[in-house]
Design a protein around this motif. Structure first.
Motif, PDB file in Angstrom:
ATOM      1  N   THR A  34      -1.313  18.090   5.714  1.00 29.25           N
ATOM      2  CA  THR A  34      -2.008  17.040   4.981  1.00 29.25           C
ATOM      3  C   THR A  34      -1.084  16.255   4.065  1.00 29.25           C
ATOM      4  O   THR A  34      -1.248  15.064   3.888  1.00 29.25           O
ATOM      5  CB  THR A  34      -3.137  17.658   4.137  1.00 29.25           C
ATOM      6  OG1 THR A  34      -3.948  18.451   4.992  1.00 29.25           O
ATOM      7  CG2 THR A  34      -3.962  16.593   3.462  1.00 29.25           C
ATOM      8  N   GLN A  89       8.193  11.195   2.447  1.00 26.97           N
ATOM      9  CA  GLN A  89       7.805   9.845   2.851  1.00 26.97           C
ATOM     10  C   GLN A  89       7.566   8.984   1.626  1.00 26.97           C
ATOM     11  O   GLN A  89       6.660   9.241   0.828  1.00 26.97           O
ATOM     12  CB  GLN A  89       6.551   9.864   3.728  1.00 26.97           C
ATOM     13  CG  GLN A  89       6.252   8.500   4.332  1.00 26.97           C
ATOM     14  CD  GLN A  89       5.136   8.550   5.358  1.00 26.97           C
ATOM     15  OE1 GLN A  89       4.264   9.416   5.317  1.00 26.97           O
ATOM     16  NE2 GLN A  89       5.163   7.625   6.302  1.00 26.97           N
ATOM     17  N   GLY A  95       5.892   2.715   2.353  1.00 29.84           N
ATOM     18  CA  GLY A  95       6.410   1.700   3.264  1.00 29.84           C
ATOM     19  C   GLY A  95       7.505   2.176   4.188  1.00 29.84           C
ATOM     20  O   GLY A  95       8.099   1.373   4.914  1.00 29.84           O
ATOM     21  N   PHE A 119       5.448  16.168   3.376  1.00 35.75           N
ATOM     22  CA  PHE A 119       4.691  16.770   4.473  1.00 35.75           C
ATOM     23  C   PHE A 119       5.461  17.944   5.044  1.00 35.75           C
ATOM     24  O   PHE A 119       6.673  17.860   5.232  1.00 35.75           O
ATOM     25  CB  PHE A 119       4.486  15.771   5.622  1.00 35.75           C
ATOM     26  CG  PHE A 119       3.590  14.623   5.297  1.00 35.75           C
ATOM     27  CD1 PHE A 119       4.113  13.395   4.923  1.00 35.75           C
ATOM     28  CD2 PHE A 119       2.210  14.755   5.394  1.00 35.75           C
ATOM     29  CE1 PHE A 119       3.291  12.322   4.641  1.00 35.75           C
ATOM     30  CE2 PHE A 119       1.378  13.682   5.116  1.00 35.75           C
ATOM     31  CZ  PHE A 119       1.917  12.466   4.731  1.00 35.75           C
ATOM     32  N   GLU A 144       0.845  -1.192   0.000  1.00 36.79           N
ATOM     33  CA  GLU A 144       0.000   0.000   0.000  1.00 36.79           C
ATOM     34  C   GLU A 144       0.878   1.238   0.000  1.00 36.79           C
ATOM     35  O   GLU A 144       1.903   1.288   0.654  1.00 36.79           O
ATOM     36  CB  GLU A 144      -0.825   0.009   1.277  1.00 36.79           C
ATOM     37  CG  GLU A 144      -2.273  -0.249   1.047  1.00 36.79           C
ATOM     38  CD  GLU A 144      -3.047  -0.228   2.344  1.00 36.79           C
ATOM     39  OE1 GLU A 144      -2.647  -0.937   3.268  1.00 36.79           O
ATOM     40  OE2 GLU A 144      -4.005   0.526   2.425  1.00 36.79           O
ATOM     41  N   SER A 145       0.457   2.258  -0.677  1.00 37.54           N
ATOM     42  CA  SER A 145       1.277   3.464  -0.718  1.00 37.54           C
ATOM     43  C   SER A 145       0.652   4.517   0.177  1.00 37.54           C
ATOM     44  O   SER A 145      -0.553   4.578   0.373  1.00 37.54           O
ATOM     45  CB  SER A 145       1.427   3.975  -2.138  1.00 37.54           C
ATOM     46  OG  SER A 145       0.193   4.352  -2.683  1.00 37.54           O
ATOM     47  N   VAL A 146       1.484   5.373   0.701  1.00 37.48           N
ATOM     48  CA  VAL A 146       1.016   6.485   1.501  1.00 37.48           C
ATOM     49  C   VAL A 146       0.378   7.510   0.592  1.00 37.48           C
ATOM     50  O   VAL A 146       0.868   7.787  -0.474  1.00 37.48           O
ATOM     51  CB  VAL A 146       2.212   7.112   2.256  1.00 37.48           C
ATOM     52  CG1 VAL A 146       1.795   8.380   2.958  1.00 37.48           C
ATOM     53  CG2 VAL A 146       2.792   6.112   3.236  1.00 37.48           C
ATOM     54  N   GLY A 147      -0.718   8.087   1.027  1.00 34.34           N
ATOM     55  CA  GLY A 147      -1.218   9.264   0.326  1.00 34.34           C
ATOM     56  C   GLY A 147      -2.016   8.985  -0.916  1.00 34.34           C
ATOM     57  O   GLY A 147      -1.879   9.692  -1.905  1.00 34.34           O
ATOM     58  N   LEU A 148      -2.860   7.957  -0.901  1.00 36.76           N
ATOM     59  CA  LEU A 148      -3.641   7.657  -2.099  1.00 36.76           C
ATOM     60  C   LEU A 148      -4.603   8.782  -2.435  1.00 36.76           C
ATOM     61  O   LEU A 148      -4.988   8.946  -3.582  1.00 36.76           O
ATOM     62  CB  LEU A 148      -4.416   6.368  -1.899  1.00 36.76           C
ATOM     63  CG  LEU A 148      -3.595   5.086  -1.891  1.00 36.76           C
ATOM     64  CD1 LEU A 148      -4.488   3.891  -1.609  1.00 36.76           C
ATOM     65  CD2 LEU A 148      -2.885   4.890  -3.214  1.00 36.76           C
ATOM     66  N   HIS A 149      -5.052   9.540  -1.427  1.00 32.27           N
ATOM     67  CA  HIS A 149      -6.067  10.548  -1.678  1.00 32.27           C
ATOM     68  C   HIS A 149      -5.532  11.952  -1.461  1.00 32.27           C
ATOM     69  O   HIS A 149      -6.296  12.884  -1.261  1.00 32.27           O
ATOM     70  CB  HIS A 149      -7.266  10.296  -0.759  1.00 32.27           C
ATOM     71  CG  HIS A 149      -7.790   8.895  -0.854  1.00 32.27           C
ATOM     72  ND1 HIS A 149      -8.433   8.434  -1.977  1.00 32.27           N
ATOM     73  CD2 HIS A 149      -7.735   7.859   0.010  1.00 32.27           C
ATOM     74  CE1 HIS A 149      -8.760   7.164  -1.772  1.00 32.27           C
ATOM     75  NE2 HIS A 149      -8.360   6.791  -0.596  1.00 32.27           N
ATOM     76  N   LEU A 150      -4.233  12.116  -1.521  1.00 29.49           N
ATOM     77  CA  LEU A 150      -3.639  13.413  -1.280  1.00 29.49           C
ATOM     78  C   LEU A 150      -3.592  14.234  -2.557  1.00 29.49           C
ATOM     79  O   LEU A 150      -3.608  13.700  -3.673  1.00 29.49           O
ATOM     80  CB  LEU A 150      -2.213  13.220  -0.755  1.00 29.49           C
ATOM     81  CG  LEU A 150      -2.089  12.554   0.609  1.00 29.49           C
ATOM     82  CD1 LEU A 150      -0.639  12.270   0.906  1.00 29.49           C
ATOM     83  CD2 LEU A 150      -2.700  13.404   1.681  1.00 29.49           C
TER      84      LEU A 150
END
Lengths: 113, 111
Positions: free
Chosen positions: B103, B38, B41, B89, B2-8
């Motif tokens: 965010t 970031q 993972g 961030f 999974e990746s960070v920030g899918l909806h950013l």
């Protein structure tokens, strides 16, 4: 210098079960932080320790979350019982002065099913 | 994984171009600001910081600008490379020593 160590890297549990995460900060760093990072969001502070004392736990859901830092070095964060909304990455960070130079570990990714 | 920030918010730039990532902070009493990168993972990685008595600070390929009047930070990345692809961030440190994160913005670099 060695970084912040966290374990486990991944954990999958069923709701209502309990789970614990471990953090070993950088040697000599007096301040230790636990953050919760929900997918798509920035990390949110849960608790801050200065040596083995709690500085700030205002964002920690104390009915189910607990943390300790015995002897002012390693720390554990526990969730009991877990809820689905606890699914997140739990990050540990440490700093020398508490006012900067924060170093983060790689985190523990928790999935509650 | 999974990746960070899918909806950013996402910024897409071409390799070699300059990138500018913006951030609004919340506390006028904050006196120390940090930009973190970031990757998927991984935990946030320090990029550059700035204290409130400065309005600009430069590092290697990165520059941070601080506008205290409008509580705004920006991160400029020169000659953006594929390895710069990540979520960025900004974080502010208040007088209580809490590090509060914004965010985040996902930077995508394409060839």
């Amino acid at each position: 210098e060695a970084g912040v160590a966290q374990s486990p890297r991944y954990k999958i549990i069923e709701k209502r079960q309990s789970v614990a995460f471990w953090c070993n900060p950088i040697s000599g760093h007096a301040t230790l932080y636990w953050y919760q990072q929900i997918l798509g969001q920035g990390p949110k502070l849960l608790i801050q320790f200065q040596n083995n004392g709690v500085v700030d736990d205002s964002q920690l859901p104390k009915d189910r979350f607990s943390a300790e830092r015995l002897k002012g070095v390693d720390s554990t964060l526990k969730i009991q019982p877990a809820k689905l909304e606890d699914s997140a990455v739990y990050l540990c960070a440490s700093s020398f002065t508490g006012g900067g130079s924060y170093t983060f570990g790689s985190g523990t990714r928790l999935t509650v099913v | 994984g999974e990746s960070v920030g899918l909806h950013l918010p996402t910024l897409s730039v071409q390799e070699g171009d300059n990138s500018i990532i913006n951030c609004a902070y919340s506390n006028s009493a904050s006196d120390y600001f940090i930009w973190y990168k970031q990757e998927s993972g991984k935990g946030p990685q320090f990029i550059i910081d700035i204290r409130s008595n400065m309005d600009k600070r430069q590092g290697q390929r990165v520059t941070v600008l601080l506008n205290k009047t409008v509580k705004h930070l920006s991160l400029q990345i020169a000659a953006t490379q594929p390895g710069d692809s990540a979520v960025y961030f900004c974080a502010e440190n208040s007088i209580t020593d809490k590090l509060i994160f914004g965010t985040g913005t996902r930077l995508q670099v394409f060839p």
